[in-house]
Scaffold this motif. Structure first.
Motif, PDB file in Angstrom:
ATOM      1  N   SER A  47       0.764  -1.309  -0.125  1.00  0.00           N
ATOM      2  CA  SER A  47      -0.025  -0.072  -0.085  1.00  0.00           C
ATOM      3  C   SER A  47       0.959   1.413   0.160  1.00  0.00           C
ATOM      4  O   SER A  47       0.386   2.303  -0.303  1.00  0.00           O
ATOM      5  N   ARG A  48       2.222   1.091   0.327  1.00  0.00           N
ATOM      6  CA  ARG A  48       3.158   2.288   0.208  1.00  0.00           C
ATOM      7  C   ARG A  48       3.875   2.554  -0.978  1.00  0.00           C
ATOM      8  O   ARG A  48       4.391   3.615  -1.219  1.00  0.00           O
TER       9      ARG A  48
ATOM     10  N   PHE B 112      -7.607  -3.045  -2.617  1.00  0.00           N
ATOM     11  CA  PHE B 112      -8.369  -1.909  -2.190  1.00  0.00           C
ATOM     12  C   PHE B 112      -7.451  -1.084  -1.087  1.00  0.00           C
ATOM     13  O   PHE B 112      -7.063  -1.636   0.117  1.00  0.00           O
ATOM     14  N   VAL B 113      -6.912  -0.085  -1.243  1.00  0.00           N
ATOM     15  CA  VAL B 113      -5.599   0.730  -0.885  1.00  0.00           C
ATOM     16  C   VAL B 113      -6.507   1.603   0.200  1.00  0.00           C
ATOM     17  O   VAL B 113      -7.335   2.315   0.000  1.00  0.00           O
ATOM     18  N   PRO B 114      -6.027   1.501   1.586  1.00  0.00           N
ATOM     19  CA  PRO B 114      -6.573   2.180   2.605  1.00  0.00           C
ATOM     20  C   PRO B 114      -6.372   3.743   2.404  1.00  0.00           C
ATOM     21  O   PRO B 114      -5.273   4.230   1.877  1.00  0.00           O
ATOM     22  N   LEU B 115      -7.444   4.483   2.775  1.00  0.00           N
ATOM     23  CA  LEU B 115      -7.195   5.852   2.948  1.00  0.00           C
ATOM     24  C   LEU B 115      -5.978   6.421   3.755  1.00  0.00           C
ATOM     25  O   LEU B 115      -5.738   5.823   4.869  1.00  0.00           O
TER      26      LEU B 115
ATOM     27  N   ARG C  18      -2.747   5.997   2.950  1.00  0.00           N
ATOM     28  CA  ARG C  18      -1.815   4.905   3.097  1.00  0.00           C
ATOM     29  C   ARG C  18      -0.307   5.552   3.178  1.00  0.00           C
ATOM     30  O   ARG C  18       0.535   4.815   3.738  1.00  0.00           O
TER      31      ARG C  18
END
Length: 242
Positions: free
Chosen positions: A71-72, A236-239, A241
């Motif tokens: 995600s990063r 689904f990338v978390p807000l 990130r």
């Protein structure tokens, strides 16, 4: 510093991280990497700096070099795209790229019909005809080169600098499909004609036709590639990130 050593260090570490061989949270030490890769400290330092810029690792004082979660990572960087296409998540990466292109390229074609310089319009038409010739001849390397150039002209011809900065991503997508055997030896006649239609519409300043023809190309691409990602989950990338 040897460019080849620097490149090898980046490729070795980056590909392993993206493939999951070095999982998120794994900590590496610079001196161990020097021994493993048989390179100098300066080569390791520069390689880590590049991987940091891609969001793959972070350096922590008195701890080491820690691998970051997916995600990063920077999903737009051509290196990350290349490494993803070489791994088990190839289908999911192709899906993300195809959907991005489907959202952008038809709009870019429409804008190019309205804004592109005359010289670029002529070059686009010439490239589309050369693509058809290479496709009929089954000249895969030449067709790939022209295909990349065609879509690069399309994006830059839009006059939108953010679209133009997707050239590297599109190039990696088309190259990856070819390298991994996901492109036909001879492109379909319809696809070749649609490229001609896009170029002719842009040359004529017909924005609607340019957009519709580009949309046909992308819809065909998605339909053709869908089996490669049918069973792969979406990301689904978390807000927040970063």
């Amino acid at each position: 510093m040897s460019t080849s050593l620097h490149h090898r260090a980046i490729e070795h570490l980056g590909a392993r991280i993206v493939a999951g061989q070095l999982p998120a949270g794994h900590v590496m030490l610079g001196e161990h990497l020097e021994e493993e890769l048989r390179v100098s400290r300066s080569v390791v330092r520069e390689a880590v700096r590049v991987l940091q810029s891609l969001g793959l690792v972070e350096t922590i004082k008195r701890v080491g070099i820690r691998v970051l979660p997916a995600s990063r990572w920077n999903p737009f960087d051509p290196l990350v795209i290349r490494w993803r296409l070489a791994g088990d998540g190839r289908g999911a990466q192709l899906r993300s790229l195809a959907e991005l292109r489907a959202a952008v390229e038809p709009v870019a074609a429409e804008l190019a019909a309205a804004n592109a310089p005359a010289e670029l319009r002529r070059e686009l038409v010439e490239t589309s005809h050369a693509m058809r010739d290479a496709g009929h001849a089954g000249d895969v390397p030449r067709f790939l080169e022209l295909d990349i150039h065609f879509h690069s002209l399309l994006l830059t011809g839009s006059g939108n600098e953010m679209f133009a900065n997707l050239v590297g991503q599109v190039a990696e997508t088309l190259t990856g499909r070819t390298v991994h055997g996901l492109m036909p030896d001879r492109p379909g006649e319809a696809a070749l004609q649609w490229h001609l239609d896009v170029a002719d519409a842009i040359a004529a300043g017909d924005a609607r036709m340019a957009r519709e023809s580009s949309d046909r190309i992308m819809r065909h691409t998605i339909a053709e590639m869908e089996p490669t990602w049918r069973d792969q989950p979406r990301v689904f990338v978390p807000l927040g990130r970063s």
